[in-house]
Design a protein around this motif. Structure first.
Motif, mmCIF file in Angstrom:
data_model
loop_
_atom_site.group_PDB
_atom_site.id
_atom_site.type_symbol
_atom_site.label_atom_id
_atom_site.label_comp_id
_atom_site.label_asym_id
_atom_site.label_seq_id
_atom_site.Cartn_x
_atom_site.Cartn_y
_atom_site.Cartn_z
ATOM 1 N N ARG A 67 3.876 1.649 -1.202
ATOM 2 C CA ARG A 67 4.506 1.867 -2.507
ATOM 3 C C ARG A 67 3.470 2.340 -3.542
ATOM 4 O O ARG A 67 3.783 3.176 -4.402
ATOM 5 N N ALA A 68 2.276 1.820 -3.452
ATOM 6 C CA ALA A 68 1.233 2.266 -4.375
ATOM 7 C C ALA A 68 0.898 3.735 -4.141
ATOM 8 O O ALA A 68 0.717 4.507 -5.090
ATOM 9 N N ALA A 69 0.848 4.131 -2.868
ATOM 10 C CA ALA A 69 0.545 5.527 -2.540
ATOM 11 C C ALA A 69 1.655 6.446 -3.039
ATOM 12 O O ALA A 69 1.390 7.544 -3.549
ATOM 13 N N GLU A 76 3.690 5.885 -5.554
ATOM 14 C CA GLU A 76 3.659 5.940 -7.015
ATOM 15 C C GLU A 76 2.547 6.862 -7.502
ATOM 16 O O GLU A 76 2.713 7.586 -8.500
ATOM 17 N N ALA A 77 1.418 6.853 -6.779
ATOM 18 C CA ALA A 77 0.288 7.690 -7.179
ATOM 19 C C ALA A 77 0.509 9.164 -6.865
ATOM 20 O O ALA A 77 -0.080 10.032 -7.512
ATOM 21 N N ALA A 78 1.361 9.451 -5.878
ATOM 22 C CA ALA A 78 1.587 10.847 -5.469
ATOM 23 C C ALA A 78 3.076 11.095 -5.332
ATOM 24 O O ALA A 78 3.616 11.130 -4.215
ATOM 25 N N PRO A 79 3.784 11.264 -6.442
ATOM 26 C CA PRO A 79 5.252 11.376 -6.409
ATOM 27 C C PRO A 79 5.770 12.594 -5.660
ATOM 28 O O PRO A 79 6.936 12.605 -5.265
ATOM 29 N N GLN A 134 0.820 -1.206 0.000
ATOM 30 C CA GLN A 134 0.000 0.000 0.000
ATOM 31 C C GLN A 134 0.858 1.262 0.000
ATOM 32 O O GLN A 134 0.538 2.243 -0.680
ATOM 33 N N ASP A 165 4.188 13.838 -2.850
ATOM 34 C CA ASP A 165 3.665 13.810 -1.487
ATOM 35 C C ASP A 165 4.786 13.405 -0.531
ATOM 36 O O ASP A 165 5.299 12.282 -0.595
ATOM 37 N N GLN A 192 6.383 9.584 0.115
ATOM 38 C CA GLN A 192 7.736 9.300 -0.345
ATOM 39 C C GLN A 192 8.678 8.946 0.807
ATOM 40 O O GLN A 192 9.523 8.063 0.680
#
Length: 315
Positions: free
Chosen positions: A237-239, A241-244, A235, A246, A250
């Motif tokens: 890593r998905a977050a 990737e979706a918000a580079p 989760q 944020d 990160q």
């Protein structure tokens, strides 16, 4: 290069070894091939029959890596032993490197039933685990040992050795380094998985002595463990990737990268975040990265490289 996951099998059988009279063997801290270690103190030693048992017992404080080499059988193995000593210095006490020259110490090789050189055992709580049994370059050693250290950190094993000295202190004939009890409450908390408690204990040490570099490093790693406790890596890593851009997303992945041994990836992620951000977000990313530098250790070459990259991103 053969490397195995770190586990805890049975203890080393010392019954075949008898401690010889004092005076045999090289003193701990003497550089391989002659000469004193820098500053008269180091985190490696030449292992002899005289100090073998004390070296194994030192693994009760923090891991000991025993590297067996033979210049007569395989000259390259002697260089690998010297390289392991170099890595031990870089880790500043996270492990103690014990260099065993089997040509000079055949009884030790016999005690551990050594079959070939080079060979590296990881020893924790007196218990050995075969770790590596092939030649490795300096960079390969760094990578393999980083993986082991990360596994141990995740298990809450974060003790550090005190530096070994070229000459044993008066009243300590074996030159065995003592454990500083000031760090015991924090390390006990880590072993229990009480990361909040460990952070609090390290903060007390730093409040009492702001120049305590060991406490600062322990606090940095305890905070990484505190932040990642209970995190779902997929989760996270998905977050990210979706918000580079944020910062929270990160920095979480950077923490997870650090704990899984992907140190360069952790640093690189945050350097790039600093490069493309501004204001408070940029400062947050920079401060977080500095904390990861402290957790790895300021003398680690990856940290030196990371600091150069950070300076480039800032200026």
């Amino acid at each position: 290069m053969t490397q195995q996951p770190f586990t805890r099998p049975g203890a080393i059988d010392l019954s075949g070894l008898k401690r010889p009279a004092a005076g045999g063997g090289a003193p701990s801290g003497e550089a391989p091939g002659g000469g004193a270690a820098g500053g008269g103190a180091s985190y490696w030693l030449d292992v002899t029959q005289e100090n073998f048992q004390a070296t194994v017992e030192a693994s009760l404080t923090a891991p000991v890596l025993l590297v067996f080499s033979s210049a007569s059988r395989m000259p390259e193995s002697a260089q690998m032993a010297r390289d392991l000593a170099t890595v031990a210095e870089e880790y500043e006490g996270r492990f103690l490197a014990g260099l065993v020259d089997v040509d000079a110490q055949p009884a030790i090789a016999q005690a551990v039933q050594l079959q070939s050189v080079p060979f590296v055992f990881a020893v924790l709580d007196g218990r050995p685990q075969p770790l590596m049994q092939d030649l490795a370059t300096l960079d390969q050693l760094r990578s393999a040992i980083n993986s082991v250290m990360q596994q141990l950190t995740q298990q809450g094993i974060t003790g550090r050795h005190q530096p070994r000295h070229a000459a044993p202190a008066e009243g300590d004939e074996d030159g065995e380094a003592g454990f500083d009890p000031r760090y015991a409450p924090a390390q006990d908390a880590l072993e229990r998985g009480d990361y909040d408690g460990a952070v609090a204990e390290y903060e007390k040490l730093i409040a009492a002595n702001p120049a305590d570099a060991e406490a600062a490093a322990g606090l940095a790693m305890a905070r990484v463990l505190q932040r990642t406790a209970g995190a779902d890596e997929a989760q996270a890593r998905a977050a990210a990737e979706a918000a580079p851009d944020d910062v929270a997303a990160q920095t979480m992945v950077a923490d997870l990268d650090l704990l899984t041994g992907q140190v360069d990836a952790a640093f690189g992620r945050l350097v790039e975040l600093v490069r493309r951000s501004a204001g408070d977000e940029r400062n947050q990313a920079r401060e977080h990265l500095l904390g990861l530098f402290a957790a790895v250790g300021n003398k680690d070459p990856r940290v030196l490289k990371g600091r150069q990259a950070l300076a480039s991103a800032l200026f």
